[in-house]
Design a protein around this motif. Structure first.
Motif, PDB file in Angstrom:
ATOM      1  N   GLU A   1      34.527  57.854  95.027  1.00 33.09           N
ATOM      2  CA  GLU A   1      33.155  57.349  94.972  1.00 33.09           C
ATOM      3  C   GLU A   1      32.436  57.733  93.684  1.00 33.09           C
TER       4      GLU A   1
ATOM      5  N   ASN B   1      30.156  59.737  93.464  1.00 27.86           N
ATOM      6  CA  ASN B   1      28.746  59.688  93.860  1.00 27.86           C
ATOM      7  C   ASN B   1      28.593  60.480  95.156  1.00 27.86           C
TER       8      ASN B   1
ATOM      9  N   THR C   1      26.063  60.555  97.280  1.00 28.96           N
ATOM     10  CA  THR C   1      25.498  59.747  98.361  1.00 28.96           C
ATOM     11  C   THR C   1      26.580  58.888  99.020  1.00 28.96           C
ATOM     12  N   GLY C   2      27.408  58.219  98.177  1.00 26.03           N
ATOM     13  CA  GLY C   2      28.473  57.383  98.713  1.00 26.03           C
ATOM     14  C   GLY C   2      29.505  58.197  99.474  1.00 26.03           C
ATOM     15  N   ALA C   3      29.851  59.381  98.947  1.00 30.48           N
ATOM     16  CA  ALA C   3      30.817  60.235  99.632  1.00 30.48           C
ATOM     17  C   ALA C   3      30.274  60.708 100.971  1.00 30.48           C
TER      18      ALA C   3
ATOM     19  N   LYS D   1      28.145  59.246 102.889  1.00 26.96           N
ATOM     20  CA  LYS D   1      28.142  58.128 103.834  1.00 26.96           C
ATOM     21  C   LYS D   1      29.532  57.922 104.425  1.00 26.96           C
ATOM     22  N   ARG D   2      30.560  57.953 103.586  1.00 23.02           N
ATOM     23  CA  ARG D   2      31.927  57.738 104.076  1.00 23.02           C
ATOM     24  C   ARG D   2      32.409  58.879 104.961  1.00 23.02           C
TER      25      ARG D   2
ATOM     26  N   GLN E   1      24.069  64.680 102.469  1.00 22.79           N
ATOM     27  CA  GLN E   1      24.290  64.916 101.046  1.00 22.79           C
ATOM     28  C   GLN E   1      24.328  66.410 100.756  1.00 22.79           C
TER      29      GLN E   1
ATOM     30  N   GLY F   1      26.024  58.561  88.386  1.00 23.72           N
ATOM     31  CA  GLY F   1      26.734  59.345  89.388  1.00 23.72           C
ATOM     32  C   GLY F   1      27.443  60.535  88.778  1.00 23.72           C
TER      33      GLY F   1
ATOM     34  N   ASN G   1      42.368  52.408  99.456  1.00 18.62           N
ATOM     35  CA  ASN G   1      41.117  51.791  99.913  1.00 18.62           C
ATOM     36  C   ASN G   1      41.352  50.426 100.544  1.00 18.62           C
TER      37      ASN G   1
END
Length: 326
Positions: free
Chosen positions: A23, A25, A27-29, A31-32, A37, A62, A147
């Motif tokens: 990611e 990032n 935030t993206g990590a 979420k997954r 955070q 990021g 992915n």
């Protein structure tokens, strides 16, 4: 093997690092991973201490992996794939699975190939889901990263031709699903329908072209270029349906795989003409990465797709208006 060191290694931290590397990032990590955070930031701090390296630096959009983190990525992916395979059941039970399989598909595969297997898939495994995206120039990388589980797009059969258009990278496996050839779509009252239909007439027309894998040239264009000939491309579009739609109200013609052409022609009142410049056939092809080959669920779905799609017959196609919804 240092057992003391292994006991101090937290697998959850390695999973977090793997996702952060994909990611780039927080935030993206988060979420997954279904974490806050703050939790991901704390995990990153622990990882930095464990590896004695910053692992990431801040970038404009990021995080940017350090050289050490980049070196760890391939090893980490292989390790986690092995752990996942080790913890999976020996036998996949479709009727009990709620797994999500991720696909990248060329647009024409949606009406042509997806209906060949999705019904049987959902009947055998009613709780699984498919997450699909468009096939593009990042798909092979997505397969390698884990992915994406499967990709379906067209592949030229002749290895020399495939070198010009698309060669899978090392580690990507593939299986032919069904063959196809190119033909030409035009509106029902197109002026070119009067008189002879030959290469000179075809090349005298203006064309609409779909960009595939970010490339605006198809095998046809490479073959014409060998004779110092090129088509007059009036417009480039991102997808097959848009190209076909443009043909309904202009004099543009669209060179398309024949199975898609006959399918869409019945719905949009278009006429299909043979391609007057013969080129070798292509094949709709299923792609996957070798890292997935020991996964029982992956094996089950791959076998189902190949079995159903290799039985595919263009004669079974129905126009859009008559196609029952899945």
């Amino acid at each position: 093997m240092d057992l003391d060191q292994l006991q101090r290694t937290d697998l959850n931290l390695l999973v977090c690092l793997h996702v952060l590397l994909e990611e780039c990032n927080v935030t993206g990590a988060a979420k997954r991973l279904h974490l806050s955070q703050s939790a991901v930031s704390k995990n990153l701090a622990r990882l930095r201490a464990q590896f004695n390296d910053p692992l990431f630096t801040r970038a404009a959009h990021g995080l940017k992996p350090t050289v050490r983190a980049q070196a760890l990525q391939a090893k980490l992916r292989a390790l986690l794939n092995d752990v996942a395979a080790m913890t999976e059941p020996d036998h996949f039970q479709p009727h009990l699975s709620d797994r999500c399989f991720r696909f990248a598909l060329v647009e024409s595969a949606y009406p042509l190939l997806l209906p060949q297997f999705i019904g049987d898939m959902l009947e055998a495994a009613p709780a699984i889901t498919l997450n699909t995206a468009a096939w593009d120039q990042t798909t092979f990388d997505g397969l390698a990263r884990g992915n994406i589980d499967f990709g379906i797009t067209g592949k030229d059969l002749n290895p020399a031709d495939a070198m010009l258009t698309m060669m899978p990278p090392k580690g990507v496996r593939y299986q032919e699903l069904c063959q196809d050839h190119q033909c030409v779509l035009m509106r029902a009252d197109h002026p070119a329908l009067k008189g002879p239909w030959d290469e000179a007439r075809y090349l005298g027309l203006r064309h609409v072209q779909v960009k595939c894998d970010g490339n605006d040239r198809w095998l046809l264009d490479y073959k014409l270029a060998e004779r110092n000939i090129e088509r007059d491309i009036a417009m480039y579009v991102p997808d097959f349906n848009s190209a076909a739609s443009l043909c309904t109200y202009t004099d543009l013609v669209f060179t398309s795989p024949s199975q898609f052409a006959h399918y869409i022609a019945a719905s949009l009142n278009l006429v299909v003409r043979p391609l007057p410049t013969p080129i070798p056939p292509m094949a709709y092809t299923l792609f996957w990465h070798q890292n997935q080959e020991n996964d029982p669920g992956h094996q089950w779905l791959k076998a189902l797709i190949i079995s159903r799609c290799q039985q595919f017959s263009p004669a079974k196609l129905q126009p859009i208006a008559n196609r029952a919804r899945v």
